[in-house]
Design an enzyme around this catalytic site. Structure first.
Site, PDB file in Angstrom:
ATOM      1  N   PRO A   1       0.840  -1.208   0.000  1.00  0.00           N
ATOM      2  CA  PRO A   1       0.000   0.000   0.000  1.00  0.00           C
ATOM      3  C   PRO A   1       0.873   1.256   0.000  1.00  0.00           C
ATOM      4  O   PRO A   1       1.797   1.360   0.794  1.00  0.00           O
ATOM      5  CB  PRO A   1      -0.781  -0.113   1.315  1.00  0.00           C
ATOM      6  CG  PRO A   1      -0.544  -1.488   1.836  1.00  0.00           C
ATOM      7  CD  PRO A   1       0.720  -1.986   1.224  1.00  0.00           C
ATOM      8  N   GLU A   2       0.561   2.187  -0.892  1.00  0.00           N
ATOM      9  CA  GLU A   2       1.314   3.434  -0.967  1.00  0.00           C
ATOM     10  C   GLU A   2       0.481   4.556  -0.343  1.00  0.00           C
ATOM     11  O   GLU A   2      -0.621   4.319   0.140  1.00  0.00           O
ATOM     12  CB  GLU A   2       1.710   3.709  -2.422  1.00  0.00           C
ATOM     13  CG  GLU A   2       2.490   2.518  -2.993  1.00  0.00           C
ATOM     14  CD  GLU A   2       3.176   2.765  -4.323  1.00  0.00           C
ATOM     15  OE1 GLU A   2       3.363   3.932  -4.710  1.00  0.00           O
ATOM     16  OE2 GLU A   2       3.550   1.766  -4.974  1.00  0.00           O
TER      17      GLU A   2
ATOM     18  N   LYS B   1       2.820   6.725   4.398  1.00  0.00           N
ATOM     19  CA  LYS B   1       2.190   5.411   4.526  1.00  0.00           C
ATOM     20  C   LYS B   1       1.799   5.106   5.979  1.00  0.00           C
ATOM     21  O   LYS B   1       1.432   3.969   6.288  1.00  0.00           O
ATOM     22  CB  LYS B   1       3.156   4.337   4.020  1.00  0.00           C
ATOM     23  CG  LYS B   1       3.628   4.581   2.582  1.00  0.00           C
ATOM     24  CD  LYS B   1       4.667   3.540   2.195  1.00  0.00           C
ATOM     25  CE  LYS B   1       5.348   3.910   0.888  1.00  0.00           C
ATOM     26  NZ  LYS B   1       6.448   2.983   0.576  1.00  0.00           N
TER      27      LYS B   1
END
Ligand code: ZN
Length: 266
Positions: free
Chosen positions: A2-3, A55
């Site tokens: 996940p960014e 993040k």
């Protein structure tokens, strides 16, 4: 992985489910947190705010307590209406927060820690983070200053992944943003002008903002299906712009794969 756009989207959904609602229960099913007594420590407190930096995601409770989460490679936030089926197995839940209407779940979370508000501000890892590419106001000067303090012999692709320079860019956006700016990700950071460095960031930011708004469906190549990219995971295929074959190679200490078009990027 996940960014920043995915995390900002998760923050928005978690915020919508928790802020202003009474928390009915908090559970930490994973054995690693069994002794932490979070249900007791957080019981009866409301969630004041939920925010993201790069993040990292923060749930800020009443009474100076903050839950800090980072999903690393495979974690996920889920927000479900009461009774809705979870998209991952229950045994993979590390944190479950229930209100009358929603269940907020962190799955497979490698980083989940409860800290006081002041510690969250002075924590060294968190304090070292660069400006968030998705902040309301992008701190371009701060990004450039940090980039210039970094090792000038590092490739710009590797420098973009370093969250101390800029927070939020991961492997997908690294490759896509360098393509959009026409910059070879292997070019040494010292040979990348301020204008080129800013072009990379300014190109990625609106796309990441749109993705954060929509829910992580990244579309950089317009006119194609959602998720279509210019170079990311297109190695061996012809460039959509110039037909040169897209290349891929591991870059940096972590050997994260970088994708680029030798025809469009220099
Ligand atoms: Zn090309």
């Amino acid at each position: 992985m996940p960014e920043g756009d995915t995390i900002h989207h998760a923050a928005k959904r978690v915020r919508g489910a928790l802020v202003g609602s009474q928390i009915e229960s908090i559970e930490t099913p994973n054995p690693r947190h069994r002794l932490d007594r979070w249900p007791e420590r957080l019981g009866g407190r409301e969630v004041r705010s939920v925010d993201a930096h790069g993040k990292h995601l923060f749930l800020r409770f009443e009474g100076d307590l903050t839950l800090h989460s980072h999903l690393r490679m495979g974690g996920k936030w889920g927000v479900y209406r009461q009774g809705e089926r979870w998209k991952r197995a229950h045994r993979r839940a590390w944190l479950v927060i229930r209100t009358r209407s929603h269940e907020v779940v962190q799955f497979d979370g490698p980083v989940l820690e409860l800290m006081t508000e002041s510690r969250s501000r002075f924590d060294q890892r968190l304090a070292a983070l660069g400006p968030d590419i998705l902040a309301d106001e992008l701190d371009e000067g701060g990004f450039l200053r940090r980039l210039r303090e970094d090792d000038p012999t590092r490739g710009i692709g590797e420098a973009l992944l370093d969250q101390r320079n800029l927070a939020g860019i991961g492997n997908i956006w690294k490759s896509e943003s360098c393509f959009l700016a026409g910059v070879d990700p292997w070019r040494k950071t010292g040979a990348v002008s301020d204008d080129d460095a800013l072009a990379i960031v300014r190109g990625a930011r609106p796309l990441m903002q749109a993705s954060a708004e929509r829910g992580g469906h990244i579309t950089t190549f317009e006119g194609d299906r959602p998720g279509a990219t210019w170079v990311y995971e297109r190695q061996g295929l012809p460039c959509r712009r110039c037909q040169t074959i897209i290349r891929a190679r591991g870059q940096g200490d972590d050997n994260r794969t970088t994708f680029w078009c030798p025809g469009c990027q220099e």
